[in-house]
Design a protein around this motif. Structure first.
Motif, PDB file in Angstrom:
ATOM      1  N   TYR A 212       0.815  -1.209   0.000  1.00  0.00           N
ATOM      2  CA  TYR A 212       0.000   0.000   0.000  1.00  0.00           C
ATOM      3  C   TYR A 212       0.858   1.273   0.000  1.00  0.00           C
ATOM      4  O   TYR A 212       0.421   2.314  -0.484  1.00  0.00           O
ATOM      5  N   VAL A 215       1.317   2.619  -3.600  1.00  0.00           N
ATOM      6  CA  VAL A 215       0.180   2.915  -4.480  1.00  0.00           C
ATOM      7  C   VAL A 215       0.481   4.087  -5.418  1.00  0.00           C
ATOM      8  O   VAL A 215       0.040   4.090  -6.557  1.00  0.00           O
ATOM      9  N   GLN A 216       1.262   5.052  -4.938  1.00  0.00           N
ATOM     10  CA  GLN A 216       1.562   6.185  -5.823  1.00  0.00           C
ATOM     11  C   GLN A 216       2.418   5.761  -7.011  1.00  0.00           C
ATOM     12  O   GLN A 216       2.075   6.071  -8.148  1.00  0.00           O
ATOM     13  N   ASN A 219       0.161   3.733  -9.317  1.00  0.00           N
ATOM     14  CA  ASN A 219      -0.789   4.568 -10.045  1.00  0.00           C
ATOM     15  C   ASN A 219      -0.092   5.384 -11.129  1.00  0.00           C
ATOM     16  O   ASN A 219      -0.600   5.537 -12.231  1.00  0.00           O
ATOM     17  N   SER A 277      -9.033   1.079 -12.345  1.00  0.00           N
ATOM     18  CA  SER A 277      -7.596   0.810 -12.412  1.00  0.00           C
ATOM     19  C   SER A 277      -6.796   1.498 -11.302  1.00  0.00           C
ATOM     20  O   SER A 277      -5.581   1.516 -11.338  1.00  0.00           O
ATOM     21  N   ASP A 278      -7.488   2.053 -10.295  1.00  0.00           N
ATOM     22  CA  ASP A 278      -6.752   2.731  -9.221  1.00  0.00           C
ATOM     23  C   ASP A 278      -6.236   1.693  -8.220  1.00  0.00           C
ATOM     24  O   ASP A 278      -7.017   0.912  -7.674  1.00  0.00           O
ATOM     25  N   ARG A 280      -5.237   1.916  -5.282  1.00  0.00           N
ATOM     26  CA  ARG A 280      -5.632   2.041  -3.876  1.00  0.00           C
ATOM     27  C   ARG A 280      -6.780   1.096  -3.559  1.00  0.00           C
ATOM     28  O   ARG A 280      -6.869   0.569  -2.451  1.00  0.00           O
TER      29      ARG A 280
END
Lengths: 340, 276
Positions: A212, A215-216, A219, A277-278, A280
Motif C-alpha cells: 500500500y 500505491v503512488q 498509479n 484501475s486505481d 488504492r
C-alpha cells in the motif's frame, strides 16, 4: 466524502461479507456437513466433540491457507501487472512456479524429503523459485536499471527451461517419485504444518500493508515509466522492490500449496473490470477476492467427487478460465457496441 | 539572482550516434518559448535533457538559480511539469488522471487526495475546459481533448515551468489554435513560463516570444521570432526556399513555401526577363 471513496468502501464491505460467507461455507461443507449456525456453536461450546476436531484441525487450517495463498497469489499478480503494465503477466509467467516445481522435483528425486523431513519440500520449492527470480532479475538488469520487456521474455524462456528440466526428471525417475512430484504440482491447501500456514498468512497480510505504500508509484506507472518519473516517482527502485515482493509472495505460495494456477491472472483482471484501475482499491480488492476465490475453489475441490478430493489447481483452472472467457466476451461485446 | 527560469550552460549530451553540444540558452521568467528545428536536429534530445530523462555529459541546467541535478525527483516534479506528445493514459477517468498531478506533493503515507487536491484539480480542469469530461475515460477523449487533459494534469503539479513536446502536431487547426490560446492565457494570467517543442514555424512565430532554432545538435540561432525566422536562417537550417513576410493581422513573421513547380517557373521567368 468523495463519491469515489464511497464506492470503494462499498466494494470493500461487500468483499469482506463475501469472504466471511465463504469461510463459513467452507467450514460447514465437507464429508460431514454441518449447519452454518452449528459452526459457530461448535467453536464456542463443543470443545470435546469430533466436529470440533474436524473444524479446528482440518477445515480451519485449510481456510486460513486458502485466504493466505489466494490473497498472496492475487496480490502478486496485480503487483506484477502494475510493474509490467501488461494485464497478461502473472506470477507464473515469470518462471516462479517452474522454478519451484523444479526445486521440489529435485528434492523428491534425490530423496531429500525422506532423509531430512517434510520441511524440505516447501524449502526447496522456495529455493527453486528464488533461484529463477534471481536469474531473471540479473539477466534483465543492465547498469543498475531493470529492462522490463527483457525481464518478461527472460522469465518466459527460463520458465520453459525449468519445466523441461522437470519433465526430464519425471521421465527418468521411478514411479513412486513420479507420483510424489505430480501430487505436489497439482497443488493443495492440505498442509499439516500450522506454522507454515501462519508464516504464509503473516507474509501475505504484511505484503498487502507494505504494498500500500507503493500505491503512488503503481498509479503513476499506469502512464508509463518515463511519465511516472516526471511525476517525481523513483521508478527504478519501486519496480525492483515491487518485483521482489511479488516474487516472494508467489514463491512462498507455491512452496506451501503447490502450483495453483490462474488466481494471479484472473482475479486482478476481474477486479480491474469491476473496480477500475486505481491501485488504492485494486490492491485490497484483489487480495480479498483472491482469498474468496481460493476458499470457494477448495470447497468445490473437496466436495465435487466426495469422499475423494480433486486437486485445487483443476478447479481454479476450469472455473477461473470459464469466468475469464465470459468476462472477456462480455467486455468485447460492450466495446463493440461502444464503437458503433 | 537572475530573472531566468531556465539557464543552460555548455550542455552536451545525447546518444552514441547523435550528440548535442555547446548548448547555451536562457529562458527568462514568464516567457513563452519554442524550440524549433528540422527532424533529427536535436529538438527532442534537448527536451529530454531538460526533462531529466537523458543524462548530461557535461554542462549544467539551472532552474531559476539552482542546478537541476540538486533537485530530488519530487522537487523537480513540483517545479517542472511535462506534457508529452501522446498522453496514452488508458482507462483512467479524466479527473483521476488530472489528480495524478498531485503525486509530487504527497508523501508515501498520504494515500488519499485532500479536498485541496480536488479543488486544485478542478480549478485547472475548468481553466482548460476539461471539467465537463471529468467522469469520462481518457481513452474516450479525442486527441485534442487528451492534450488539454494533459495540460490540466501538468498545471495541477503547480509548476514554475511547463514543458510541452509538440502539443499540436497531430491536431487540426481548430484544436491547434485552441490549445495554444489556452497556453497563452495561462502564460499571461499566471505568469507561467512555457517552453515547447513545436514544428509549425508559423504557430511558433504567432505564439512564442522567444525561439530557439536547433540544427545538427547545436543551437543555430535564438531570440525573438523576428530575429530567428528570417528567410536566411530558415533556408540554412531547413534547406528549403521560403519567403518570410509579416502576418497582416499580428505583424509577426510568417513563413511561405512554394512548390518546386512554382519555383521553377519563377526561375525561368527571371532568366528570360532579368530586369524583373
Amino acid at each position: 466524502m468523495q463519491k469515489k471513496y464511497l464506492h470503494w468502501s462499498l466494494y470493500l464491505a461487500g468483499l469482506l461479507v463475501l469472504l466471511l460467507a465463504s469461510v463459513v461455507l467452507s467450514l460447514s461443507v465437507g464429508e460431514m456437513n454441518l449447519g452454518f449456525m452449528d459452526v459457530f456453536s461448535i467453536f464456542r461450546n463443543g470443545h470435546e466433540s469430533m466436529e470440533y476436531t474436524i473444524l479446528t484441525q482440518i477445515r480451519f487450517p485449510r481456510v486460513l491457507l486458502g485466504i493466505a495463498v489466494g490473497g498472496a497469489l492475487s496480490l502478486s499478480g496485480i503487483l506484477l501487472q502494475g510493474v509490467y503494465r501488461n494485464p497478461l503477466v502473472e506470477p507464473y509467467t515469470l518462471g516462479i512456479s517452474g522454478g519451484a516445481s523444479l526445486g521440489v522435483a529435485l528434492a523428491i528425486v534425490f530423496g531429500l524429503h525422506q532423509l531430512i523431513g517434510s520441511y524440505v519440500l516447501p524449502i526447496s520449492g522456495f529455493a527453486g523459485s528464488f533461484l529463477i527470480i534471481f536469474l531473471v532479475y540479473t539477466i534483465s538488469t543492465r547498469n543498475g536499471r531493470v529492462n522490463i520487456q527483457t525481464m518478461l521474455l527472460t522469465g518466459v524462456m527460463i520458465s520453459f527451461i525449468a519445466s523441461s528440466g522437470m519433465m526430464f526428471l519425471m521421465a527418468t525417475t521411478n514411479s513412486e517419485n513420479l507420483h510424489g512430484i505430480i501430487f505436489w504440482i497439482m497443488g493443495s491447501l492440505d498442509e499439516p504444518d500450522m506454522s507454515l500456514i501462519y508464516i504464509t498468512l503473516i507474509l501475505a497480510l504484511g505484503s498487502l500493508i507494505v504494498s500500500y505504500f507503493f500505491v503512488q508509484p503503481l498509479n503513476a506507472l499506469r502512464l508509463g515509466e518515463e511519465k511516472a518519473k516526471h511525476l517525481g516517482i523513483n521508478t527504478d527502485l519501486s519496480i525492483k522492490l515491487l518485483f521482489l515482493m511479488a516474487s516472494l509472495l508467489a514463491g512462498v505460495s507455491v512452496a506451501v500449496a503447490g502450483v495453483i494456477g490462474f488466481v494471479g491472472l484472473i482475479i486482478p483482471h476481474l477486479m480491474r473490470i469491476l473496480v477500475g484501475s486505481d491501485y488504492r482499491i485494486l490492491l485490497v480488492s484483489s487480495f480479498l477476492s483472491g482469498s474468496i476465490f481460493l476458499v470457494l475453489s477448495d470447497v468445490i475441490a473437496r466436495t465435487i467427487i466426495s469422499p475423494n478430493e480433486l486437486p485445487i489447481g483443476v478447479i481454479t483452472g476450469i472455473v477461473g478460465g470459464i469466468v475469464f472467457l465470459l468476462m472477456m466476451s462480455r467486455s468485447s461485446i460492450r466495446s463493440l457496441n461502444k464503437s458503433r | 539572482m537572475t530573472t531566468n527560469i531556465l539557464t543552460i550552460q555548455n550542455l552536451s549530451c545525447g546518444y552514441p550516434k547523435f550528440q548535442l553540444s555547446e548548448i547555451n540558452m536562457e529562458i527568462p521568467k514568464g516567457s513563452f518559448a519554442g524550440i524549433i528545428g528540422p527532424n533529427g536536429s536535436g529538438k527532442t534530445t534537448l527536451f529530454r535533457a531538460i526533462t531529466g530523462t537523458l543524462a548530461l555529459k557535461s554542462g549544467k541546467i539551472l532552474l531559476s538559480d539552482k542546478n537541476l541535478r540538486l533537485f530530488s525527483l519530487r522537487e523537480r516534479a513540483q517545479n517542472i511539469a511535462i506534457v508529452s506528445q501522446f498522453i496514452e493514459a488508458g482507462d483512467i477517468s479524466v479527473e483521476d488522471y488530472v489528480l495524478l498531478g498531485r503525486i509530487p506533493y504527497h508523501s508515501r503515507f498520504n494515500f488519499f487526495e485532500t479536498d485541496e487536491d480536488f479543488a486544485i484539480a478542478r480549478k485547472y480542469m475548468e481553466m482548460t475546459d476539461t471539467w465537463r469530461f471529468k467522469d469520462q475515460l481518457m481513452s474516450e477523449l479525442s486527441g485534442g481533448e487528451q492534450q488539454l487533459a494533459g495540460i490540466a494534469r501538468a498545471l495541477t503539479q503547480q509548476p514554475q515551468l511547463l514543458l510541452l513536446d509538440e502539443p499540436t502536431s497531430h491536431l487540426d487547426i481548430t484544436h491547434q489554435v485552441h490549445i495554444l490560446n489556452v497556453l497563452q492565457q495561462l502564460n499571461q494570467e499566471m505568469n507561467l513560463s512555457v517552453l515547447m517543442v513545436i514544428h509549425d514555424l508559423n504557430l511558433a512565430s504567432e505564439y512564442c516570444d522567444r525561439l530557439i532554432l536547433v540544427n545538427h545538435g547545436k543551437i543555430h540561432m535564438q531570440g525573438s521570432p523576428e530575429e530567428v525566422l528570417t528567410f536566411q536562417n530558415i533556408e540554412d537550417v531547413y534547406q528549403t526556399v521560403v519567403v518570410t513576410q509579416n502576418n497582416p493581422l499580428s505583424g509577426k513573421p510568417a513563413v511561405f513555401l512554394a512548390s518546386q513547380k512554382v519555383l521553377k517557373e519563377i526561375q525561368e521567368r527571371l532568366a528570360s526577363n532579368p530586369k524583373n
